[in-house]
Design a protein around this motif. Structure first.
Motif, PDB file in Angstrom:
ATOM      1  N   GLY A 194       0.811  -1.212   0.000  1.00 45.04           N
ATOM      2  CA  GLY A 194       0.000   0.000   0.000  1.00 45.04           C
ATOM      3  C   GLY A 194       0.840   1.255   0.000  1.00 45.04           C
ATOM      4  O   GLY A 194       1.363   1.668  -1.036  1.00 45.04           O
ATOM      5  N   ASN A 195       1.012   1.905   1.150  1.00 46.42           N
ATOM      6  CA  ASN A 195       1.733   3.173   1.245  1.00 46.42           C
ATOM      7  C   ASN A 195       3.232   2.980   0.988  1.00 46.42           C
ATOM      8  O   ASN A 195       3.811   1.950   1.334  1.00 46.42           O
ATOM      9  CB  ASN A 195       1.525   3.798   2.617  1.00 46.42           C
ATOM     10  CG  ASN A 195       0.079   4.215   2.833  1.00 46.42           C
ATOM     11  OD1 ASN A 195      -0.641   4.523   1.891  1.00 46.42           O
ATOM     12  ND2 ASN A 195      -0.352   4.210   4.092  1.00 46.42           N
ATOM     13  N   PHE A 196       3.853   4.017   0.434  1.00 46.57           N
ATOM     14  CA  PHE A 196       5.277   3.933   0.105  1.00 46.57           C
ATOM     15  C   PHE A 196       5.884   5.323   0.081  1.00 46.57           C
ATOM     16  O   PHE A 196       5.166   6.336   0.007  1.00 46.57           O
ATOM     17  CB  PHE A 196       5.481   3.272  -1.264  1.00 46.57           C
ATOM     18  CG  PHE A 196       4.920   4.078  -2.405  1.00 46.57           C
ATOM     19  CD1 PHE A 196       5.701   5.043  -3.047  1.00 46.57           C
ATOM     20  CD2 PHE A 196       3.601   3.903  -2.828  1.00 46.57           C
ATOM     21  CE1 PHE A 196       5.180   5.808  -4.077  1.00 46.57           C
ATOM     22  CE2 PHE A 196       3.080   4.681  -3.857  1.00 46.57           C
ATOM     23  CZ  PHE A 196       3.866   5.616  -4.479  1.00 46.57           C
ATOM     24  N   THR A 197       7.202   5.375   0.117  1.00 49.67           N
ATOM     25  CA  THR A 197       7.950   6.605  -0.121  1.00 49.67           C
ATOM     26  C   THR A 197       9.113   6.291  -1.041  1.00 49.67           C
ATOM     27  O   THR A 197       9.712   5.211  -0.956  1.00 49.67           O
ATOM     28  CB  THR A 197       8.493   7.222   1.184  1.00 49.67           C
ATOM     29  OG1 THR A 197       9.263   6.244   1.888  1.00 49.67           O
ATOM     30  CG2 THR A 197       7.362   7.719   2.063  1.00 49.67           C
ATOM     31  N   VAL A 198       9.403   7.219  -1.949  1.00 45.39           N
ATOM     32  CA  VAL A 198      10.566   7.112  -2.830  1.00 45.39           C
ATOM     33  C   VAL A 198      11.661   7.977  -2.233  1.00 45.39           C
ATOM     34  O   VAL A 198      11.441   9.174  -1.985  1.00 45.39           O
ATOM     35  CB  VAL A 198      10.240   7.570  -4.255  1.00 45.39           C
ATOM     36  CG1 VAL A 198      11.474   7.476  -5.152  1.00 45.39           C
ATOM     37  CG2 VAL A 198       9.100   6.735  -4.842  1.00 45.39           C
ATOM     38  N   LYS A 199      12.837   7.379  -1.991  1.00 38.45           N
ATOM     39  CA  LYS A 199      13.929   8.087  -1.340  1.00 38.45           C
ATOM     40  C   LYS A 199      15.184   8.061  -2.196  1.00 38.45           C
ATOM     41  O   LYS A 199      15.548   7.024  -2.754  1.00 38.45           O
ATOM     42  CB  LYS A 199      14.215   7.475   0.033  1.00 38.45           C
ATOM     43  CG  LYS A 199      13.065   7.595   1.022  1.00 38.45           C
ATOM     44  CD  LYS A 199      13.445   7.044   2.390  1.00 38.45           C
ATOM     45  CE  LYS A 199      12.317   7.247   3.404  1.00 38.45           C
ATOM     46  NZ  LYS A 199      12.683   6.743   4.746  1.00 38.45           N
ATOM     47  N   ARG A 246      19.119  10.374  -2.154  1.00 39.72           N
ATOM     48  CA  ARG A 246      19.873  11.418  -1.445  1.00 39.72           C
ATOM     49  C   ARG A 246      19.121  11.746  -0.153  1.00 39.72           C
ATOM     50  O   ARG A 246      18.792  10.881   0.626  1.00 39.72           O
ATOM     51  CB  ARG A 246      20.080  12.639  -2.339  1.00 39.72           C
ATOM     52  CG  ARG A 246      21.067  12.451  -3.477  1.00 39.72           C
ATOM     53  CD  ARG A 246      22.489  12.291  -2.926  1.00 39.72           C
ATOM     54  NE  ARG A 246      23.456  12.010  -3.925  1.00 39.72           N
ATOM     55  CZ  ARG A 246      24.332  12.885  -4.408  1.00 39.72           C
ATOM     56  NH1 ARG A 246      24.313  14.143  -4.005  1.00 39.72           N
ATOM     57  NH2 ARG A 246      25.224  12.518  -5.296  1.00 39.72           N
ATOM     58  N   ASN A 247      18.802  13.012   0.073  1.00 35.40           N
ATOM     59  CA  ASN A 247      18.041  13.387   1.273  1.00 35.40           C
ATOM     60  C   ASN A 247      16.620  13.806   0.913  1.00 35.40           C
ATOM     61  O   ASN A 247      15.962  14.526   1.653  1.00 35.40           O
ATOM     62  CB  ASN A 247      18.747  14.528   2.020  1.00 35.40           C
ATOM     63  CG  ASN A 247      18.902  15.762   1.152  1.00 35.40           C
ATOM     64  OD1 ASN A 247      18.743  15.685  -0.062  1.00 35.40           O
ATOM     65  ND2 ASN A 247      19.219  16.900   1.762  1.00 35.40           N
ATOM     66  N   ILE A 248      16.142  13.346  -0.227  1.00 32.64           N
ATOM     67  CA  ILE A 248      14.816  13.699  -0.733  1.00 32.64           C
ATOM     68  C   ILE A 248      13.857  12.539  -0.486  1.00 32.64           C
ATOM     69  O   ILE A 248      14.197  11.369  -0.691  1.00 32.64           O
ATOM     70  CB  ILE A 248      14.858  14.028  -2.234  1.00 32.64           C
ATOM     71  CG1 ILE A 248      15.956  15.057  -2.532  1.00 32.64           C
ATOM     72  CG2 ILE A 248      13.496  14.503  -2.724  1.00 32.64           C
ATOM     73  CD1 ILE A 248      15.751  16.392  -1.875  1.00 32.64           C
ATOM     74  N   VAL A 249      12.629  12.877  -0.064  1.00 31.66           N
ATOM     75  CA  VAL A 249      11.590  11.873   0.149  1.00 31.66           C
ATOM     76  C   VAL A 249      10.326  12.328  -0.576  1.00 31.66           C
ATOM     77  O   VAL A 249       9.829  13.440  -0.342  1.00 31.66           O
ATOM     78  CB  VAL A 249      11.283  11.676   1.650  1.00 31.66           C
ATOM     79  CG1 VAL A 249      10.168  10.641   1.824  1.00 31.66           C
ATOM     80  CG2 VAL A 249      12.531  11.265   2.415  1.00 31.66           C
ATOM     81  N   LEU A 250       9.807  11.488  -1.473  1.00 34.51           N
ATOM     82  CA  LEU A 250       8.563  11.771  -2.189  1.00 34.51           C
ATOM     83  C   LEU A 250       7.599  10.618  -1.962  1.00 34.51           C
ATOM     84  O   LEU A 250       8.012   9.452  -1.967  1.00 34.51           O
ATOM     85  CB  LEU A 250       8.828  11.970  -3.689  1.00 34.51           C
ATOM     86  CG  LEU A 250       9.723  13.164  -4.054  1.00 34.51           C
ATOM     87  CD1 LEU A 250      10.052  13.148  -5.542  1.00 34.51           C
ATOM     88  CD2 LEU A 250       9.059  14.479  -3.682  1.00 34.51           C
ATOM     89  N   SER A 251       6.329  10.927  -1.793  1.00 29.26           N
ATOM     90  CA  SER A 251       5.363   9.896  -1.407  1.00 29.26           C
ATOM     91  C   SER A 251       4.300   9.636  -2.465  1.00 29.26           C
ATOM     92  O   SER A 251       3.315   8.951  -2.199  1.00 29.26           O
ATOM     93  CB  SER A 251       4.680  10.285  -0.088  1.00 29.26           C
ATOM     94  OG  SER A 251       4.029  11.540  -0.217  1.00 29.26           O
ATOM     95  N   LYS A 252       4.495  10.176  -3.658  1.00 34.22           N
ATOM     96  CA  LYS A 252       3.494   9.988  -4.706  1.00 34.22           C
ATOM     97  C   LYS A 252       4.178   9.821  -6.052  1.00 34.22           C
ATOM     98  O   LYS A 252       5.171  10.490  -6.339  1.00 34.22           O
ATOM     99  CB  LYS A 252       2.540  11.187  -4.744  1.00 34.22           C
ATOM    100  CG  LYS A 252       1.367  11.026  -5.691  1.00 34.22           C
ATOM    101  CD  LYS A 252       0.429  12.221  -5.599  1.00 34.22           C
ATOM    102  CE  LYS A 252      -0.774  12.044  -6.520  1.00 34.22           C
ATOM    103  NZ  LYS A 252      -1.697  13.214  -6.451  1.00 34.22           N
ATOM    104  N   ILE A 253       3.646   8.919  -6.870  1.00 35.40           N
ATOM    105  CA  ILE A 253       4.120   8.746  -8.247  1.00 35.40           C
ATOM    106  C   ILE A 253       3.040   9.286  -9.171  1.00 35.40           C
ATOM    107  O   ILE A 253       1.896   8.805  -9.144  1.00 35.40           O
ATOM    108  CB  ILE A 253       4.424   7.271  -8.563  1.00 35.40           C
ATOM    109  CG1 ILE A 253       5.544   6.760  -7.646  1.00 35.40           C
ATOM    110  CG2 ILE A 253       4.819   7.117 -10.027  1.00 35.40           C
ATOM    111  CD1 ILE A 253       5.862   5.280  -7.839  1.00 35.40           C
ATOM    112  N   LEU A 254       3.387  10.281  -9.968  1.00 39.05           N
ATOM    113  CA  LEU A 254       2.427  10.892 -10.884  1.00 39.05           C
ATOM    114  C   LEU A 254       2.297  10.076 -12.163  1.00 39.05           C
ATOM    115  O   LEU A 254       3.165   9.273 -12.500  1.00 39.05           O
ATOM    116  CB  LEU A 254       2.865  12.318 -11.214  1.00 39.05           C
ATOM    117  CG  LEU A 254       3.052  13.267 -10.012  1.00 39.05           C
ATOM    118  CD1 LEU A 254       3.448  14.657 -10.496  1.00 39.05           C
ATOM    119  CD2 LEU A 254       1.800  13.331  -9.157  1.00 39.05           C
ATOM    120  N   ASP A 255       1.213  10.315 -12.889  1.00 39.46           N
ATOM    121  CA  ASP A 255       0.980   9.578 -14.132  1.00 39.46           C
ATOM    122  C   ASP A 255       1.803  10.133 -15.286  1.00 39.46           C
ATOM    123  O   ASP A 255       2.197   9.399 -16.194  1.00 39.46           O
ATOM    124  CB  ASP A 255      -0.510   9.616 -14.500  1.00 39.46           C
ATOM    125  CG  ASP A 255      -1.350   8.786 -13.543  1.00 39.46           C
ATOM    126  OD1 ASP A 255      -0.836   7.766 -13.034  1.00 39.46           O
ATOM    127  OD2 ASP A 255      -2.513   9.164 -13.299  1.00 39.46           O
TER     128      ASP A 255
END
Length: 275
Positions: free
Chosen positions: A200-205, A207-216
């Motif tokens: 279900g929930n995820f984060t893309v990490k 370097r020191n960047i964290v993103l929690s959504k993948i756009l279309d």
């Protein structure tokens, strides 16, 4: 009707690309010759594999693709032609075939036997071996006439993303940086969805960047098109047209895209952590 495509690490300053085209036209002025790219970084097989793999499928079946990357002649190294997915690929036996088609079995592979007599001296294999072989195939000739079938070619491993069960994490790496500075990983949509469907929930990490959504798509980062310019420089993650996870900067370039702003280069790790 089939075409002949050219891919090389020759660049466009020297004579080599023009020599290849001139040699083809000296055989027939009717041949359709298409450049895929000649701006491959010198000897960079992974970059070559990514570009050719994502380009060849748009050409007619039966097309002949010359790949003159890391192709300088040595008598101990074979030159090969491979029939894969209805297309022909001509290159040095340097591992590029397996890098491009790690998931597709070749229909046949041949060692090109042109210019392989004991007294033959090869100066420039692109014009002396690759072009004659390509023209033979383009005119409908059988590959058996110019080569002998072989089973084994050089194998260079394609870097694969892995899943760490204990950490509940996909570990991938940067495999390509495009002309917009976008950072392309080796994490495929299929591989991601296999674990995302469970977690279900995820984060893309990275370097020191964290993103929690993948756009279309790239432009989904813009939430108000009337204020579109305000979103220039905003980072996001998408699955690109090759279905690979990509880190992108909206309206970025090779100078100010994700690669330069985040200081990322090929081989660097990208993580997808599941909760």
């Amino acid at each position: 009707m089939s075409v002949i495509t050219l891919t090389s690490d020759y660049g466009l300053v020297d004579h080599r690309v023009a020599s290849m085209k001139g040699k083809i036209l000296s055989w027939s002025e009717e041949v359709k010759v298409i450049d895929i790219t000649h701006n491959i970084t010198s000897y960079n097989l992974l970059q070559t594999a990514y570009i050719v793999r994502n380009a060849y499928k748009f050409f007619p079946e039966g097309s002949v693709h010359i790949i003159a990357v890391d192709s300088f002649y040595h008598k101990s190294r074979k030159n090969i032609l491979a029939k894969i997915d209805g297309h022909y690929f001509i290159s040095a036996d340097n591992g590029i075939t397996n890098l491009m088609f790690f998931d597709i079995k070749p229909e046949a592979i041949y060692e090109i036997t042109l210019n392989n007599r004991f007294d033959d001296k090869v100066i420039f294999p692109a014009t002396e071996i690759f072009v004659p072989a390509a023209m033979h195939l383009y005119k409908g000739g059988l590959p058996e006439v110019i080569g002998r079938k072989i089973k084994t070619i050089k194998d260079v491993s394609f870097p694969r993303a892995i899943y760490n069960e204990n950490e509940k994490m996909i570990i991938g790496e940067v495999m390509y940086i495009d002309n917009f500075g976008n950072v392309v990983s080796n994490i495929s949509r299929k591989f991601f969805e296999k674990y995302a469907s469970i977690a279900g929930n995820f984060t893309v990490k990275f370097r020191n960047i964290v993103l929690s959504k993948i756009l279309d798509q790239y432009t989904d980062v813009v939430t108000d098109w009337e204020r579109e310019q305000e979103f220039h420089g905003k980072s996001s993650v998408i699955f690109n047209d090759a279905d690979l996870l990509e880190i992108t900067i909206y309206k970025g370039s090779v100078l100010n895209g994700a690669s330069s702003l985040f200081g990322m280069s090929t081989g660097e790790k990208i993580y997808v952590e599941f909760e």
